[in-house]
Design a protein around this motif. Structure first.
Motif, short mmCIF file in Angstrom:
data_model
loop_
_atom_site.label_atom_id
_atom_site.label_comp_id
_atom_site.label_asym_id
_atom_site.label_seq_id
_atom_site.Cartn_x
_atom_site.Cartn_y
_atom_site.Cartn_z
N HIS A 115 77.17 34.43 74.87
CA HIS A 115 77.72 35.81 75.49
C HIS A 115 79.13 35.24 76.39
O HIS A 115 79.42 33.72 76.37
CB HIS A 115 77.00 36.40 76.42
N PHE A 116 79.63 35.99 76.98
CA PHE A 116 80.85 35.42 77.81
C PHE A 116 80.81 35.85 79.16
O PHE A 116 80.17 37.01 79.49
CB PHE A 116 82.10 36.45 77.32
N GLY A 117 81.05 34.99 80.32
CA GLY A 117 80.93 35.40 81.67
C GLY A 117 79.72 34.45 82.15
O GLY A 117 79.42 33.34 81.55
N ARG A 118 79.20 34.59 83.46
CA ARG A 118 78.28 33.91 84.18
C ARG A 118 77.03 33.67 83.44
O ARG A 118 76.57 34.67 82.40
CB ARG A 118 78.00 34.43 85.37
N LEU A 119 76.43 32.65 83.43
CA LEU A 119 75.22 32.18 82.80
C LEU A 119 73.94 33.17 83.31
O LEU A 119 72.91 33.59 82.34
CB LEU A 119 74.74 30.79 83.03
N HIS A 126 80.49 40.97 75.89
CA HIS A 126 80.28 40.92 74.67
C HIS A 126 81.63 40.11 73.92
O HIS A 126 81.60 39.47 72.97
CB HIS A 126 80.37 42.24 73.76
N SER A 127 82.86 40.07 74.79
CA SER A 127 84.06 39.43 74.29
C SER A 127 84.66 38.84 75.56
O SER A 127 84.59 39.34 76.50
CB SER A 127 85.05 40.28 73.65
N PRO A 166 82.36 31.40 72.50
CA PRO A 166 81.92 30.90 73.68
C PRO A 166 81.39 29.77 73.91
O PRO A 166 80.53 29.14 73.06
CB PRO A 166 81.12 32.09 74.19
N THR A 167 81.79 28.65 74.77
CA THR A 167 81.38 27.49 75.10
C THR A 167 81.32 27.31 76.70
O THR A 167 81.63 27.98 77.42
CB THR A 167 82.15 26.11 74.67
N LEU A 168 80.05 26.27 77.12
CA LEU A 168 80.05 26.20 78.53
C LEU A 168 81.23 25.75 79.11
O LEU A 168 81.96 24.61 78.93
CB LEU A 168 78.70 25.10 78.78
N LEU A 169 81.72 26.31 80.15
CA LEU A 169 82.64 25.77 81.14
C LEU A 169 82.12 25.55 82.68
O LEU A 169 81.34 26.30 83.29
CB LEU A 169 83.67 26.93 81.32
N GLY A 197 82.69 30.81 77.86
CA GLY A 197 84.27 31.46 77.76
C GLY A 197 84.91 30.29 77.01
O GLY A 197 84.71 29.41 76.28
N ASP A 198 86.36 30.45 77.06
CA ASP A 198 87.11 29.93 76.39
C ASP A 198 87.56 28.49 77.32
O ASP A 198 87.78 28.38 78.41
CB ASP A 198 88.66 30.62 76.36
N HIS A 199 87.25 27.23 76.62
CA HIS A 199 87.29 25.96 77.23
C HIS A 199 88.80 25.98 77.88
O HIS A 199 88.88 25.11 78.91
CB HIS A 199 87.07 24.96 76.26
#
Length: 266
Positions: A115-119, A126-127, A166-169, A197-199
């Motif tokens: 997903h996008f945002g906080r874990l 959704h985006s 999404p990837t982990l940031l 999100g976006d790295h």
């Protein structure tokens, strides 16, 4: 034993011999000796505690360069807390920070998200575009004088490509959060603000934390560069400047971020 339960007597309480090592604006951190040396962290915000615990579990699953979660509070604990492995490592000197960051950061940015945002502990999106719009609304509400800037950034977000996986940031990269152990391995600590999100947003936030006049110096750290990389990096940099201008508790940081942001659109 699950890291959500107690372990070797770790229950979130501060042992008498614990040594306080950091008193932040929202958190307190102690170093605890014993059969299992660990770092105990108390949080002012339960959602940040939940988010850091979730990030550390995810990092352990992928054997990423980060501390191990030993135990964490349940939802009813006050204050919320985590216990993490003590690391025999020192902060990387600023002169080597960007060079030493490249390898561990690339490993982290390979960890996929769902997903996008906080874990944890916050709304999930959704985006990536939805997440950015939500953040911009938060900043505009906190800083009404910067609503025109937020509106322009909303437009830029809508005009940019949205095909983001999404990837982990880490999303709080700064000197002090990158450690190097005696064997030379680099590790990242302090995961309470981690998101999916976006790295490139991670790098834009880093440019703000390093007080750069523009994010160009961190561009070489972009792991899958394409034609959109530089434009995206500058967009996220402006969004993170707005975040500081709206939400920082340090007046000097707010004023510096607002000045740098407004300078771009004179």
């Amino acid at each position: 034993m699950s890291p959500d339960s107690t372990m070797d007597g770790i229950d979130g309480r501060v042992p008498p011999a614990a040594r306080e090592i950091t008193t932040g604006q929202a958190n307190r951190v102690w170093s605890v000796d014993g059969p299992t040396p660990y770092i105990l962290k108390h949080y002012g915000d339960p959602s940040r505690a939940a988010n850091e615990a979730a990030a550390l579990r995810l990092l352990a699953r992928y054997r990423a360069p980060a501390p191990q979660l030993l135990a964490a509070s349940s939802g009813s604990s006050t204050p919320p807390w985590t216990a993490q492995t003590a690391l025999h490592a020192k902060p990387v000197h600023l002169d080597r920070f960007l060079t030493d960051l490249a390898e561990p950061l690339a490993a982290i940015h390979r960890i996929p998200g769902t997903h996008f945002g906080r874990l944890a502990g916050a709304r999930q999106h959704h985006s990536w575009t939805d997440y950015l719009h939500d953040r911009l609304r938060t900043y505009a509400t906190a800083a009404p004088a910067l609503r025109a800037v937020a509106r322009r950034l909303h437009q830029e977000v809508d005009a940019s490509a949205n095909a983001i996986q999404p990837t982990l940031l880490h999303h709080d990269l700064q000197p002090g959060h990158l450690l190097r152990d005696p064997a030379g391995s680099r590790l990242l600590i302090d995961w309470e603000l981690a998101i999916s999100g976006d790295h490139r947003s991670d790098l834009a936030r880093l440019a703000v934390r390093l007080d750069f006049d523009d994010p160009t110096p961190v561009l070489p750290l972009v792991s899958r560069p394409d034609a959109t990389a530089e434009g995206r990096l500058h967009l996220y940099w402006r969004i993170h400047l707005l975040a500081d201008a709206a939400l920082s508790t340090d007046r000097a940081v707010r004023e510096r971020a607002a000045k740098r942001l407004l300078k771009r659109w004179r």
